[in-house]
Design an enzyme around this catalytic site. Sequence first.
Site, short mmCIF file in Angstrom:
data_model
loop_
_atom_site.label_atom_id
_atom_site.label_comp_id
_atom_site.label_asym_id
_atom_site.label_seq_id
_atom_site.Cartn_x
_atom_site.Cartn_y
_atom_site.Cartn_z
N ASN A 1 20.52 -9.38 15.00
CA ASN A 1 20.96 -8.56 16.12
C ASN A 1 21.94 -9.34 16.99
OD1 ASN A 1 19.41 -6.24 15.54
ND2 ASN A 1 17.63 -7.05 16.61
N TYR B 1 11.90 -3.57 5.26
CA TYR B 1 13.32 -3.30 5.08
C TYR B 1 13.65 -2.99 3.61
CZ TYR B 1 14.84 -4.36 9.82
OH TYR B 1 15.06 -4.32 11.17
N HIS C 1 18.72 1.61 13.11
CA HIS C 1 20.08 1.17 12.76
C HIS C 1 20.86 2.28 12.04
CE1 HIS C 1 19.37 -3.06 13.88
NE2 HIS C 1 18.16 -2.87 13.39
#
Length: 508
Positions: free
Chosen positions: A145, A353, A72
Amino acid sequence: MHMSKSFLLISMGLASISVHAQTLTRDNGAPVGDNQNSITAGENGSVLLQDVHLIQKLQRFARERIPERVVHARGTGAHGEFVVSGDFSDLTLSSPFAQSGKVTPVFVRFSTVIHSKGSPETLRDPRGFATKFYTDQGNWDLVGNNLPVFFIRDSIKFPDMVHSLKPSPVTNLQDPNRFFDFFSSQPSATNMLTWVYTNLGTPASYRTMDGFGVHAYKWINRKGEVNYVKFHWKSQQGVKSLRPAEVTKVQGEDFNHLTNDLYTQINAGNFPKWDLYVKVLSPKALSKLDYNGLDATKVWLDVPEKKVGTMTLNRVPDNFFLETEQSAFAPSNIIPGIEPSEDRLLQGRLFAYADTQLYRLGANLFQLPVNSPKSPVANHNQDGPSNNSTGLGNVDSLDVNYEPSRLVNLTVDKQARAVETPLSGHVQQQAIRNPRDFFQAGVLYRSLSEQDKADLIHNLSGDLNKVNDAEVKAIMVSYFYRADKEYGTRLAKATDVNLKQVTKLASM
């Protein structure tokens, strides 16, 4: 006479500018004497080390970049608000959904997934759709997404999958030989590959794509009752994608088309909106699905959706780096009333993350304005690089950096406790039962129009025809044949793969 008057006006203008201009300074606040010439030993002598302004400019220039996101990397951000459309406190005690009409500020970051920061936005890729809700219970990140499923179901394969899709460590080029070699042993990817090779893999704009939470989450109400939910952002602008010929045309004209479109429309007052829908299943209903409802490679078929609110994006960031680049999203940023499910991919993302944001931005990333909660922060996390907060909020004593203490009374919120969840079974390391890797790809294929089917075959065969290993190509075609015979047959023809070999592999 005319020239003299003009000269006088220009001189007066320059004088006015010099009177009101802000003085250029170094980072320590000291004024700069000359920003055009270095300090030298005479006209042709060496530059002196004592030119601290020059040294600081070069030092700061060399340190402008922070680590690029491993996925990303290329992103576009926007501010906005979410307005809940009803009272859903019977399902969740999370504040964004508990009171009809409540407004929650949000920051959204759209992104490509695999490609680097400077890559064209026209490249085929899933698109990230991450939303940060600044709630009065803390920040909640819905990190999803534009497609409802994913390639893998277990986070242990995530680094391998990304490595295969990233450029080769030898050539620095993305190579279908590499990622189809990986996917040929991952039949779970069949559904996601079908999604991403439709024209949804090349959206016409960020405004005209939907968003999905992908994973199942848990909603918990004040009674401690649990339901599983999946989130779906539906674009009020409709869903529009680029067909193969349009991709080539747009890339030649503007490979920043997604960012340009979003910012142009917001700045013109055409604020894009998305309605948020949820699918809700009780634990009992989830267990009765004829596939694993916690599998990130699956959608919940035939489960009705209900609208819970609307998001409007209405402001472009003032500074790309300060806001979009330094924004940090993680599925572990949750609030009371929302918990992660047992989804194996989600469980890994909870750690990965958050950890990658610590690596990129440091331990004090929540002090950056774009990541800072609107609600009060009070804990004993301390120090670290660039810390400018005690983290203790309005406590009575800054000397107490521990808990419990008789000197400072910090309480906990029992409603934020983890919900009691029954567990059974044995510690194991095995694949899920009943994976059903192919059937939903077939459902998707059969739902497409004839034009969309033709584009899917064109897009997918275009990359498969770059694969040199005939066995890998045949295995991949057999997966799509198992999803739908027409799908596999058309793909075999487009890739010159022997159909008898495909049917043999599909029957194994």
